[in-house]
Write a protein that holds these residues in place. Sequence first.
Motif, mmCIF file in Angstrom:
data_model
loop_
_atom_site.group_PDB
_atom_site.id
_atom_site.type_symbol
_atom_site.label_atom_id
_atom_site.label_comp_id
_atom_site.label_asym_id
_atom_site.label_seq_id
_atom_site.Cartn_x
_atom_site.Cartn_y
_atom_site.Cartn_z
ATOM 1 N N SER A 103 0.954 -1.174 0.166
ATOM 2 C CA SER A 103 -0.030 -0.038 0.012
ATOM 3 C C SER A 103 0.801 1.514 -0.004
ATOM 4 O O SER A 103 0.753 2.352 -0.872
ATOM 5 C CB SER A 103 -0.789 0.069 1.173
ATOM 6 N N SER B 283 7.818 8.576 -1.714
ATOM 7 C CA SER B 283 7.161 8.125 -3.122
ATOM 8 C C SER B 283 7.715 9.341 -3.876
ATOM 9 O O SER B 283 8.023 8.967 -5.220
ATOM 10 C CB SER B 283 5.824 8.119 -3.013
ATOM 11 N N ARG B 284 8.081 10.399 -3.481
ATOM 12 C CA ARG B 284 8.536 11.605 -4.568
ATOM 13 C C ARG B 284 9.967 11.188 -5.226
ATOM 14 O O ARG B 284 10.453 11.760 -6.114
ATOM 15 C CB ARG B 284 8.820 13.030 -3.889
ATOM 16 N N ARG C 172 8.438 11.113 -10.645
ATOM 17 C CA ARG C 172 7.198 11.043 -10.880
ATOM 18 C C ARG C 172 6.512 9.865 -11.011
ATOM 19 O O ARG C 172 5.324 9.515 -11.717
ATOM 20 C CB ARG C 172 6.745 11.967 -12.266
ATOM 21 N N SER D 252 0.072 5.628 -11.868
ATOM 22 C CA SER D 252 -1.379 5.562 -11.691
ATOM 23 C C SER D 252 -2.371 5.475 -12.757
ATOM 24 O O SER D 252 -3.305 5.086 -12.752
ATOM 25 C CB SER D 252 -1.644 6.995 -10.490
ATOM 26 N N ARG E 5 -7.526 -1.602 -12.079
ATOM 27 C CA ARG E 5 -8.594 -1.505 -10.970
ATOM 28 C C ARG E 5 -10.169 -1.701 -11.819
ATOM 29 O O ARG E 5 -10.872 -2.292 -11.049
ATOM 30 C CB ARG E 5 -8.605 -0.134 -10.292
ATOM 31 N N TRP F 80 -5.277 -7.219 -3.934
ATOM 32 C CA TRP F 80 -4.512 -6.712 -4.743
ATOM 33 C C TRP F 80 -5.383 -5.332 -5.481
ATOM 34 O O TRP F 80 -6.189 -5.193 -5.577
ATOM 35 C CB TRP F 80 -4.031 -7.613 -5.754
ATOM 36 N N GLU F 81 -4.121 -4.589 -6.196
ATOM 37 C CA GLU F 81 -4.773 -3.435 -6.490
ATOM 38 C C GLU F 81 -5.316 -2.152 -5.881
ATOM 39 O O GLU F 81 -6.175 -1.627 -6.092
ATOM 40 C CB GLU F 81 -5.771 -3.712 -7.839
ATOM 41 N N GLY F 82 -4.811 -2.173 -4.371
ATOM 42 C CA GLY F 82 -5.187 -1.510 -3.469
ATOM 43 C C GLY F 82 -6.377 -2.120 -2.539
ATOM 44 O O GLY F 82 -7.417 -2.432 -3.208
ATOM 45 N N ARG G 191 -8.933 11.500 -1.095
ATOM 46 C CA ARG G 191 -7.827 12.512 -1.684
ATOM 47 C C ARG G 191 -8.273 13.160 -3.076
ATOM 48 O O ARG G 191 -8.035 14.302 -3.345
ATOM 49 C CB ARG G 191 -6.495 11.595 -1.928
ATOM 50 N N ARG H 166 -8.664 16.984 -3.937
ATOM 51 C CA ARG H 166 -8.032 17.751 -4.717
ATOM 52 C C ARG H 166 -8.877 18.415 -6.055
ATOM 53 O O ARG H 166 -8.446 19.238 -6.686
ATOM 54 C CB ARG H 166 -7.202 16.638 -5.497
HETATM 55 C C1 MFK Z 1 -8.094 -9.967 -12.249
HETATM 56 C C2 MFK Z 1 -7.678 -8.688 -12.748
HETATM 57 C C3 MFK Z 1 -7.369 -7.913 -11.869
HETATM 58 C C4 MFK Z 1 -6.183 -7.044 -11.882
HETATM 59 C C5 MFK Z 1 -4.969 -8.125 -11.779
HETATM 60 C C6 MFK Z 1 -3.852 -7.160 -11.099
HETATM 61 C C7 MFK Z 1 -2.869 -8.271 -10.469
HETATM 62 C C8 MFK Z 1 -2.169 -7.785 -9.100
HETATM 63 C C9 MFK Z 1 -1.494 -6.456 -9.457
HETATM 64 C C10 MFK Z 1 -1.270 -5.615 -8.234
HETATM 65 O O1 MFK Z 1 -1.624 -5.679 -7.177
HETATM 66 S S1 MFK Z 1 0.064 -4.486 -8.545
HETATM 67 C C11 MFK Z 1 0.229 -3.439 -7.357
HETATM 68 C C12 MFK Z 1 -0.993 -2.626 -6.904
HETATM 69 N N1 MFK Z 1 -0.847 -1.761 -5.971
HETATM 70 C C13 MFK Z 1 -1.415 -0.639 -5.482
HETATM 71 O O2 MFK Z 1 -2.438 -0.606 -5.955
HETATM 72 C C14 MFK Z 1 -0.899 0.321 -4.433
HETATM 73 C C15 MFK Z 1 -1.914 0.677 -3.403
HETATM 74 N N2 MFK Z 1 -1.650 1.846 -3.096
HETATM 75 C C16 MFK Z 1 -1.994 2.920 -3.453
HETATM 76 O O3 MFK Z 1 -2.620 3.252 -4.216
HETATM 77 C C17 MFK Z 1 -1.464 4.354 -2.784
HETATM 78 O O4 MFK Z 1 -2.653 5.291 -2.482
HETATM 79 C C18 MFK Z 1 -0.247 5.019 -3.357
HETATM 80 C C19 MFK Z 1 0.578 3.998 -3.727
HETATM 81 C C20 MFK Z 1 -0.996 5.649 -4.656
HETATM 82 C C21 MFK Z 1 0.000 6.025 -2.394
HETATM 83 O O5 MFK Z 1 1.430 6.769 -2.651
HETATM 84 P P1 MFK Z 1 1.688 8.056 -2.303
HETATM 85 O O6 MFK Z 1 2.810 8.517 -2.889
HETATM 86 O O7 MFK Z 1 1.235 8.162 -0.880
HETATM 87 O O8 MFK Z 1 0.700 8.895 -3.061
HETATM 88 P P2 MFK Z 1 0.000 10.327 -3.332
HETATM 89 O O9 MFK Z 1 0.824 11.262 -2.772
HETATM 90 O O10 MFK Z 1 -1.190 10.048 -2.990
HETATM 91 O O11 MFK Z 1 0.152 10.369 -4.889
HETATM 92 C C22 MFK Z 1 1.332 10.675 -5.821
HETATM 93 C C23 MFK Z 1 0.584 11.052 -6.973
HETATM 94 O O12 MFK Z 1 -0.029 10.180 -7.629
HETATM 95 C C24 MFK Z 1 -0.212 12.425 -6.918
HETATM 96 O O13 MFK Z 1 0.124 13.069 -8.047
HETATM 97 P P3 MFK Z 1 1.004 14.424 -7.932
HETATM 98 O O14 MFK Z 1 2.315 14.335 -7.394
HETATM 99 O O15 MFK Z 1 0.732 14.938 -9.011
HETATM 100 O O16 MFK Z 1 0.242 15.435 -6.724
HETATM 101 C C25 MFK Z 1 -1.542 11.645 -6.957
HETATM 102 O O17 MFK Z 1 -2.529 12.502 -7.445
HETATM 103 C C26 MFK Z 1 -1.445 10.742 -8.084
HETATM 104 N N3 MFK Z 1 -2.373 9.485 -7.774
HETATM 105 C C27 MFK Z 1 -2.152 8.437 -6.674
HETATM 106 N N4 MFK Z 1 -3.120 7.548 -6.779
HETATM 107 C C28 MFK Z 1 -3.890 7.963 -8.130
HETATM 108 C C29 MFK Z 1 -2.966 9.168 -8.674
HETATM 109 N N5 MFK Z 1 -3.442 9.696 -9.745
HETATM 110 C C30 MFK Z 1 -4.712 9.032 -10.351
HETATM 111 N N6 MFK Z 1 -5.215 8.141 -9.993
HETATM 112 C C31 MFK Z 1 -4.923 7.503 -8.649
HETATM 113 N N7 MFK Z 1 -5.552 6.480 -8.460
#
Ligand code: MFK
Length: 505
Positions: free
Chosen positions: A178, A231-232, A286, A292, A299, A428-430, A441, A445
């Motif tokens: 996460s 993360s930055r 980035r 993302s 997702r 997975w996928e969050g 968030r 934003r």
């Molecule tokens: C059966 C089919 C299904 C699919 C199969 C897939 C297989 C399995 C594969 C996996 O599991 S792969 C791993 C998946 N991992 C995740 O989903 C990670 C879960 N954790 C998160 O989503 C956290 O929220 C996150 C890592 C994004 C938190 O990190 P940070 O560095 O604290 O994020 P922050 O500060 O909220 O966001 C950094 C930047 O990313 C920001 O942009 P800026 O730098 O411009 O301000 C956010 O706006 C952007 N961001 C983050 N999440 C976003 C996003 N932008 C758009 N959409 C989003 N969802």
Amino acid sequence: MFFQEPPGRPDLYASDEPLHALLRQRLPPEVLQEIRPQYEALGRATAGELWDWMIRAEAEPPVHVAYDAWGRRIDEIRTSPAWEELRKFSARQGLVATGYDERFGEHRRVAQAALLYLFSGTSATYSCPLAMTDAATRVLLDLAPGGLRDRLVAGLTSRDPGKFITSGQWMTERTGGSDVGNSETIARPSRIVGDERRYTLHGVKWFTSATTSEMALTLARIDDGGTTPGSRGLSLFCVEIGREPGRGWTGIAVNRLKDKLGTKALPTAELTLDGVEATLIGEPGRGVANISGMLNVTRLYNAIASASGIRRACALARDYAGRRSAFGARLIELPLHQATLDDMDAEAAAVLALVLEGAALLGRAEAGTATEAERRRLRALIPIAKLTTAKQAVAIASEALECFGGAGYVEDTGMPRLLRDAQVLTIWEGTTNVLSLDVLRAEAREGAFTALVQDLVARAERSYANVAAADLATLRVGVRSLIAQVKANMGRGDAAMQAGARKVA
Ligand code: MFK
Ligand code: FAD
């Protein structure tokens, strides 16, 4: 002597009336006419070859062979021939390619979502490599240097099984899945090739599914004499995996395959990146923002897989209810059992409608026809759809097992697999909490949740034109109070945000 007749193999297209109705609403007649024969064929396959491959791939799970007989490191991951058939079938059906098919314009993601919905639940989780392949395509098209993009996108979107390649998504490390910002993997500058900035990667990726893929997108911290924490400091990289039969992988060691609760046919490995070369994608630092774009696609696939699993569970439970008797009647004739099945079907139809809404918005966003309000709605809808449908998938799989009575708990009926495979969809996928916070968030934003709720109110008003004005006023007040609650929670720190997030979900 009595022997129970086993459940049949439902054709998952022919029997799915909500799907037929939703597709008539969502797709223009000419698009539906063109693609309907493919849906019909895919439906037949769910009762035919897909079913056979699913059973075989599950029975022959992947094996990691680390060394050959003479002690040489080979790191072969041997998968079932049925897994390979699923790969070829996916290419021929254009399960990824349809999402990029210009012929379908802004409808491409709905047309594709219906294909994936028919396929996923009978695919032994081959939908996982497809999700990451599609998502990698999106990122490469949006952000990759031209040379890299041209080398890879044609293979990722190919309909030719001989050319089709798949991608992994290596984000999770031992320090956190996460909280990806804790990642330890280091990227050291290596060389420049044309427009590509190459690095060598050093670290451990703790969960990597679809481990037989030809490439992967991953995150690492650039070390050019020092590193930036959090993360930055993370950047996005593309690894093109080199494997020589009998000689292992170039710059990567496969530590082991995970011994998992479900998704048994899917290889999920731990990898040590030991100097593998990778190409930088997008700006340094980035990485999380850039990956993302990938998360939004995967997702949505997750939500489609949930809808598909739910549908499959419902179809099996209903079929069995026509074959099993209790208290002098078929189960299907017992009013309470009938009500249970009807409730399950209602959930299935609702989940499908939600998923197709997400696909429609994504298709419009990618085709450049989405309004600003639709873009914001999509931002909130994807995590909400992922987290709610995954929870429903677990609940419905559990209900379906109960519909089979004791047989639902017995391995060789095939039913327990439904529950095991559903459980991963929440993780997975969050996870649910992490995605709930993501919604908060996105609301802070860009007012993403507000845009979503306002659209729901407008639709309710249109659908219930005859409802008394007083009821509509109550609805609006309720919605305003919900939005206010979410906003208030955002100001109260992490603990309160989580409480608010639960309400949002
Ligand atoms: C059966 C089919 C299904 C699919 C199969 C897939 C297989 C399995 C594969 C996996 O599991 S792969 C791993 C998946 N991992 C995740 O989903 C990670 C879960 N954790 C998160 O989503 C956290 O929220 C996150 C890592 C994004 C938190 O990190 P940070 O560095 O604290 O994020 P922050 O500060 O909220 O966001 C950094 C930047 O990313 C920001 O942009 P800026 O730098 O411009 O301000 C956010 O706006 C952007 N961001 C983050 N999440 C976003 C996003 N932008 C758009 N959409 C989003 N969802
Ligand atoms: P943690 O982050 O340690 O979470 C533990 C608990 O804490 C969860 O309940 C979570 O909701 C909660 N939590 C965490 N942060 C917060 C917060 N801020 N507020 C409230 N609660 C919080 N990853 C990949 O990168 N690529 C893959 O191919 C891949 N394949 C996978 C295949 C399988 C079968 C599985 C099970 C996982 C796979 N993963 C993959 C990893 C998966 O994405 C992570 O397991 C997931 O993101 C959760 O991370 P974690 O395991 O570190 O859990």
